[in-house]
Design a protein around this motif. Structure first.
Motif, mmCIF file in Angstrom:
data_model
loop_
_atom_site.group_PDB
_atom_site.id
_atom_site.type_symbol
_atom_site.label_atom_id
_atom_site.label_comp_id
_atom_site.label_asym_id
_atom_site.label_seq_id
_atom_site.Cartn_x
_atom_site.Cartn_y
_atom_site.Cartn_z
ATOM 1 N N UNK A 1 0.124 10.895 -6.295
ATOM 2 C CA UNK A 1 -0.932 10.577 -7.098
ATOM 3 C C UNK A 1 -0.646 9.849 -8.450
ATOM 4 N N UNK A 2 0.377 10.442 -9.101
ATOM 5 C CA UNK A 2 0.507 9.749 -10.266
ATOM 6 C C UNK A 2 1.161 8.363 -10.196
ATOM 7 N N UNK A 3 1.983 8.089 -9.086
ATOM 8 C CA UNK A 3 2.528 6.631 -8.855
ATOM 9 C C UNK A 3 1.444 5.893 -8.468
ATOM 10 N N UNK A 4 0.266 6.365 -7.877
ATOM 11 C CA UNK A 4 -0.752 5.425 -7.114
ATOM 12 C C UNK A 4 -1.806 5.211 -8.721
ATOM 13 N N UNK A 5 -1.822 6.199 -9.543
ATOM 14 C CA UNK A 5 -2.607 5.718 -10.758
ATOM 15 C C UNK A 5 -1.975 4.491 -11.510
ATOM 16 N N UNK A 6 -0.623 4.770 -11.730
ATOM 17 C CA UNK A 6 0.582 3.785 -12.368
ATOM 18 C C UNK A 6 0.115 2.312 -11.705
ATOM 19 N N UNK A 7 0.259 2.358 -10.325
ATOM 20 C CA UNK A 7 0.226 1.205 -9.471
ATOM 21 C C UNK A 7 -1.072 0.693 -9.789
ATOM 22 N N UNK A 8 -2.053 1.188 -9.644
ATOM 23 C CA UNK A 8 -3.689 0.569 -9.769
ATOM 24 C C UNK A 8 -3.466 -0.053 -11.188
ATOM 25 N N UNK A 9 -3.129 0.797 -12.076
ATOM 26 C CA UNK A 9 -3.357 0.065 -13.638
ATOM 27 C C UNK A 9 -2.686 -1.062 -13.867
ATOM 28 N N UNK B 1 -9.614 0.748 -3.422
ATOM 29 C CA UNK B 1 -9.222 0.631 -4.641
ATOM 30 C C UNK B 1 -8.536 -0.552 -5.460
ATOM 31 N N UNK B 2 -7.710 -1.284 -4.736
ATOM 32 C CA UNK B 2 -7.038 -2.184 -5.298
ATOM 33 C C UNK B 2 -7.767 -3.537 -5.053
ATOM 34 N N UNK B 3 -8.617 -3.504 -4.196
ATOM 35 C CA UNK B 3 -9.359 -4.860 -3.815
ATOM 36 C C UNK B 3 -9.557 -6.014 -4.929
ATOM 37 N N UNK B 4 -10.140 -5.449 -5.912
ATOM 38 C CA UNK B 4 -10.743 -6.033 -6.883
ATOM 39 C C UNK B 4 -9.670 -6.916 -7.815
ATOM 40 N N UNK C 1 0.743 -1.187 -0.112
ATOM 41 C CA UNK C 1 0.263 -0.148 0.160
ATOM 42 C C UNK C 1 0.848 1.320 0.075
ATOM 43 N N UNK C 2 1.901 1.015 0.537
ATOM 44 C CA UNK C 2 2.782 2.349 0.456
ATOM 45 C C UNK C 2 3.078 3.085 -0.738
ATOM 46 N N UNK C 3 3.036 2.233 -1.868
ATOM 47 C CA UNK C 3 3.026 2.632 -3.245
ATOM 48 C C UNK C 3 2.143 3.784 -3.649
ATOM 49 N N UNK C 4 0.769 3.379 -2.948
ATOM 50 C CA UNK C 4 -0.255 4.186 -3.499
ATOM 51 C C UNK C 4 -0.532 5.470 -2.583
#
Ligand code: ATP
Ligand code: KDG
Length: 332
Positions: A155-163, A197-200, A148-151
């Protein structure tokens, strides 16, 4: 989705997140009056990557570091441990993140101070290259690990990580996610939002007992699993780490528990959770049953607490195997 596969080759893992340099005082006491600090490579995902490499797995790390001395320290250390650092970008525009540990001998507690808000990863300095995306598509790795630290660093790193996790999920790659709450990076509500956000996209959800209390107000792994399933989790299960009390996994409500591995002297527990993750993932990928995999996690967690630096204490595969089988090797 199967997560334990009978692999004919060395199992392999991809992980991504922010590696940092930690500066550790030589002795307990106030940072303000310390005279000597030693730099060590750190960061939750790098720690887990090193743990996996020591256990004989192929592991690659994705991230950016500054094009600076600390970035070099991280690259050299990762490579020396056998981690594939080919997906690490050296960023001219922003530095490597650092943090300091203050170690209270009296309370046996470590406090951390971050200097990372303008680091390369925090500024969005990393995104998966075409080459990395092709390698994921080609199933170069059997498992992907994230935290979760990455999220929570930008914000930009969060979007990249979720994708990236969404893509892994579509490719049916097993994904483990350790929430790794750091309240210095966000409040409880922000951490919960990250989880939803990441759960699915997750196969395994990992957390520690303090995080369980903060996020779910319980230390019951089966209840946590149920809350996650109600929120859209469709993965295999939950692994809850309980410090000195070991760990417990919940899979469709059925719990498997392992005690902590005995330790003669605890020096510093930071890095134990990342080490545990490495042991558990290695066990799962080597075809161990869940209980044995948890046990291997506990062995690495126990070794981790014996040293001050995050991953220095992690065992090699022969050492871990010796613990698990009880068969000694000749020491002198
Ligand atoms: N004092 C200890 N003695 C023996 N083993 C320990 C001790 N502390 C931790 N461990 C082992 O390490 C594992 C992970 O530790 P912990 O429960 O603190 O994880 P975490 O909360 O994810 O840690 P972190 O603070 O690194 O995020 C435990 O499940 C246990 O097996
Ligand atoms: O706290 C962080 O963001 C880190 O990654 C630093 C430490 O190395 C990590 O907490 C150890 O688990």
């Amino acid at each position: 989705m199967t997560t334990t596969r009978d692999l004919q080759r060395t199992p392999s893992v991809f992980t991504f997140g922010e590696p940092l340099v930690v500066l550790v005082p030589d002795a307990p006491g106030l940072l303000a009056t310390t005279h000597q600090l030693r730099p060590y490579p750190a960061g939750a995902e790098l720690n887990t990557a090193v743990g996996l490499a020591r256990l004989g797995l192929n592991v690659a790390m994705g991230c950016s570091v500054g094009a600076d001395a600390f970035g070099q320290l991280i690259l050299k250390s990762g490579r020396a441990e056998g981690v594939n650092m080919a997906y690490v970008r050296q960023d001219e525009a922003a530095p490597t993140g650092v943090f300091f540990k203050q170690w209270s001998g009296l309370k046996g507690k470590t406090t951390v101070y971050y200097y990372r808000s303008t680091s390369s990863m925090a500024m969005g300095g990393w995104q998966p290259s075409e080459e990395l995306l092709r390698a994921l598509q080609a199933r170069t790795w059997d498992w992907v690990h994230s935290t979760g630290i990455t999220w929570m660093i930008g914000e930009r790193t969060r979007r990249v990580a979720t994708e990236l996790l969404e893509r892994c999920h579509m490719l049916e790659l097993p994904v483990s996610f350790d929430v790794n709450v750091r309240l210095k990076l966000g409040d409880v509500e922000q951490w919960r939002a990250c989880v939803w956000e990441v759960l699915p996209y997750l196969t395994w959800f990992l957390l520690g007992d303090e995080e369980a209390a903060l996020l779910f107000d319980t230390d019951d792994a089966a209840r946590i699993e149920q809350v996650l399933r109600d929120r859209g989790f469709s993965g295999e299960g939950v692994v809850l780490k309980l410090g000195e009390a070991g760990a417990v996994a919940s899979v469709q409500g059925a719990q498997t528990r392992t005690p902590a591995w005995p330790v003669s002297r605890v020096v510093d527990t930071v890095g134990a959770g990342d080490g545990f993750n490495a042991g558990w993932i290695a066990g799962m990928l080597r075809g161990f049953d869940l209980n044995e995999a948890l046990k291997l996690g506990a062995v690495v967690g126990a070794y981790a607490v014996t040293s001050m630096a995050d991953y220095d204490g992690y065992p090699t595969w022969p050492e871990a195997l010796q613990e698990l089988t009880g068969k000694g090797f000749v020491e002198r």
